[in-house]
Write a protein that holds these residues in place. Sequence first.
Motif, PDB file in Angstrom:
ATOM      1  N   ASN A 120       0.696  -1.274  -0.147  1.00 39.49           N
ATOM      2  CA  ASN A 120      -0.293  -0.159   0.072  1.00 39.49           C
ATOM      3  C   ASN A 120       0.721   1.177  -0.056  1.00 39.49           C
ATOM      4  OD1 ASN A 120       1.005  -0.382   2.517  1.00 39.49           O
ATOM      5  ND2 ASN A 120      -0.774   0.266   3.467  1.00 39.49           N
ATOM      6  N   ARG A 121       2.251   1.128  -0.653  1.00 42.98           N
ATOM      7  CA  ARG A 121       2.971   2.280  -0.504  1.00 42.98           C
ATOM      8  C   ARG A 121       3.435   2.645  -2.160  1.00 42.98           C
ATOM      9  NH1 ARG A 121       2.086   5.419   2.755  1.00 42.98           N
ATOM     10  NH2 ARG A 121       1.673   4.633   4.787  1.00 42.98           N
ATOM     11  N   GLN A 122       4.077   3.756  -2.334  1.00 44.57           N
ATOM     12  CA  GLN A 122       4.599   4.289  -3.457  1.00 44.57           C
ATOM     13  C   GLN A 122       5.958   3.919  -3.154  1.00 44.57           C
ATOM     14  OE1 GLN A 122       4.914   8.524  -4.575  1.00 44.57           O
ATOM     15  NE2 GLN A 122       5.147   7.889  -6.569  1.00 44.57           N
ATOM     16  N   VAL A 123       6.750   2.727  -3.927  1.00 45.64           N
ATOM     17  CA  VAL A 123       8.075   2.368  -3.660  1.00 45.64           C
ATOM     18  C   VAL A 123       8.806   2.823  -4.719  1.00 45.64           C
ATOM     19  CG1 VAL A 123       9.685   0.561  -3.346  1.00 45.64           C
ATOM     20  CG2 VAL A 123       7.246   0.152  -2.608  1.00 45.64           C
ATOM     21  N   ILE A 124       9.500   3.834  -4.234  1.00 48.31           N
ATOM     22  CA  ILE A 124      10.508   4.868  -5.471  1.00 48.31           C
ATOM     23  C   ILE A 124      11.897   4.199  -5.704  1.00 48.31           C
ATOM     24  CG2 ILE A 124      11.018   6.990  -6.001  1.00 48.31           C
ATOM     25  CD1 ILE A 124       8.863   7.956  -3.964  1.00 48.31           C
ATOM     26  N   SER A 125      12.306   3.595  -4.501  1.00 45.91           N
ATOM     27  CA  SER A 125      13.713   3.040  -4.675  1.00 45.91           C
ATOM     28  C   SER A 125      13.928   1.830  -4.042  1.00 45.91           C
ATOM     29  CB  SER A 125      14.720   3.935  -4.091  1.00 45.91           C
ATOM     30  OG  SER A 125      14.277   4.249  -2.820  1.00 45.91           O
ATOM     31  N   LEU A 126      14.760   0.768  -4.404  1.00 46.87           N
ATOM     32  CA  LEU A 126      15.098  -0.346  -3.875  1.00 46.87           C
ATOM     33  C   LEU A 126      16.583  -0.536  -3.829  1.00 46.87           C
ATOM     34  CD1 LEU A 126      12.572  -2.498  -5.870  1.00 46.87           C
ATOM     35  CD2 LEU A 126      12.350  -2.118  -3.220  1.00 46.87           C
ATOM     36  N   ALA A 127      16.908  -1.263  -2.504  1.00 47.89           N
ATOM     37  CA  ALA A 127      18.291  -1.607  -2.335  1.00 47.89           C
ATOM     38  C   ALA A 127      18.372  -3.036  -1.846  1.00 47.89           C
ATOM     39  CB  ALA A 127      19.285  -0.679  -1.915  1.00 47.89           C
ATOM     40  N   ILE A 128      19.457  -3.832  -2.161  1.00 48.66           N
ATOM     41  CA  ILE A 128      19.570  -5.240  -1.556  1.00 48.66           C
ATOM     42  C   ILE A 128      21.087  -5.250  -1.101  1.00 48.66           C
ATOM     43  CG2 ILE A 128      19.640  -7.462  -1.713  1.00 48.66           C
ATOM     44  CD1 ILE A 128      17.512  -7.228  -4.038  1.00 48.66           C
ATOM     45  N   ASN A 129      21.295  -5.799   0.156  1.00 50.75           N
ATOM     46  CA  ASN A 129      22.547  -6.000   0.876  1.00 50.75           C
ATOM     47  C   ASN A 129      22.545  -7.247   1.817  1.00 50.75           C
ATOM     48  OD1 ASN A 129      25.146  -5.824   1.705  1.00 50.75           O
ATOM     49  ND2 ASN A 129      24.601  -4.365   3.513  1.00 50.75           N
ATOM     50  N   GLY A 130      22.832  -8.346   0.929  1.00 53.86           N
ATOM     51  CA  GLY A 130      22.498  -9.675   1.719  1.00 53.86           C
ATOM     52  C   GLY A 130      21.200 -10.145   1.416  1.00 53.86           C
ATOM     53  N   ASN A 131      20.692 -10.450   2.879  1.00 56.52           N
ATOM     54  CA  ASN A 131      19.656 -10.855   2.934  1.00 56.52           C
ATOM     55  C   ASN A 131      18.699  -9.583   3.435  1.00 56.52           C
ATOM     56  OD1 ASN A 131      19.859 -13.540   2.553  1.00 56.52           O
ATOM     57  ND2 ASN A 131      20.457 -13.948   4.863  1.00 56.52           N
ATOM     58  N   ASN A 132      18.949  -8.248   3.365  1.00 57.89           N
ATOM     59  CA  ASN A 132      18.286  -7.471   3.700  1.00 57.89           C
ATOM     60  C   ASN A 132      17.954  -6.396   2.357  1.00 57.89           C
ATOM     61  OD1 ASN A 132      18.605  -7.443   6.559  1.00 57.89           O
ATOM     62  ND2 ASN A 132      20.803  -6.529   6.215  1.00 57.89           N
ATOM     63  N   ILE A 133      16.616  -6.466   2.200  1.00 59.78           N
ATOM     64  CA  ILE A 133      15.989  -5.584   1.126  1.00 59.78           C
ATOM     65  C   ILE A 133      15.067  -4.345   1.731  1.00 59.78           C
ATOM     66  CG2 ILE A 133      14.308  -5.764  -0.630  1.00 59.78           C
ATOM     67  CD1 ILE A 133      14.266  -8.752  -0.193  1.00 59.78           C
ATOM     68  N   PHE A 134      15.726  -3.285   1.187  1.00 57.16           N
ATOM     69  CA  PHE A 134      15.362  -1.813   1.745  1.00 57.16           C
ATOM     70  C   PHE A 134      14.246  -1.337   0.563  1.00 57.16           C
ATOM     71  CE2 PHE A 134      19.323  -2.695   3.607  1.00 57.16           C
ATOM     72  CZ  PHE A 134      18.918  -2.383   5.006  1.00 57.16           C
ATOM     73  N   ALA A 135      13.229  -0.655   1.094  1.00 60.28           N
ATOM     74  CA  ALA A 135      12.457  -0.173   0.150  1.00 60.28           C
ATOM     75  C   ALA A 135      12.233   1.324   0.489  1.00 60.28           C
ATOM     76  CB  ALA A 135      11.015  -0.912   0.053  1.00 60.28           C
ATOM     77  N   GLY A 136      12.495   2.295  -0.579  1.00 61.38           N
ATOM     78  CA  GLY A 136      12.406   3.634  -0.312  1.00 61.38           C
ATOM     79  C   GLY A 136      11.089   4.066  -0.786  1.00 61.38           C
ATOM     80  N   THR A 137      10.156   4.314   0.191  1.00 61.08           N
ATOM     81  CA  THR A 137       8.864   4.645  -0.130  1.00 61.08           C
ATOM     82  C   THR A 137       8.384   6.223   0.071  1.00 61.08           C
ATOM     83  OG1 THR A 137       7.886   4.381   2.103  1.00 61.08           O
ATOM     84  CG2 THR A 137       8.485   2.433   0.959  1.00 61.08           C
TER      85      THR A 137
END
Length: 182
Positions: A120-137
């Motif tokens: 339910n978010r606008q996800v403008i950016s994504l980044a992955i480091n190992g098992n960590n997935i970051f979503a910039g919203t």
Amino acid sequence: MKKLITSFVLIVVIQLSVSINFGVCQWEQCEGPYGGKVNAFAVNENTIFAATTNYNSFSSSGGVYLSTNSGQSWTQTTLNNQRIWSLAISGNNIFAGTDMYGVYLSTNNGQSWTQTTLNNRQVISLAINGNNIFAGTDYGVFLSTNNGTTWTQTSLNNQDVYSLAISGNNIFAGTAGDGIYL
């Protein structure tokens, strides 16, 4: 004679240098997704993925496209009729950040997509480091440690996060109005 040879060699080296450095600036349009804006690329082995948006509501050109022949031709995946802002790949997992419907995941090279629980978010950016997935919203940064099955909002909230970058153990977030966070 020695000056002449030295001058000739110098001219050849300069010409080669100019040819090598500036010769790569030749651009030509690919046969690809037209009528939209390409926001991001991601590469998984021999497949290039392109995230596109289209602000014309009557057009179906927005979505994720793929090319398996170095960009000579492009095919729209089943994640279509969506505004896609970002892409990230980890192993066989391809993540796509959408305009209003969160993050989608493909585990079969873009043949099919599943909406994750960040939906339910606008996800403008994504980044992955190992098992960590970051979503910039449009409301800060969210983190998943299990391939998007669950997401947790981080302490960076109430910010439009337009870009993410990872360097070592640091993650940088570029925001719409307040600059960069670490």
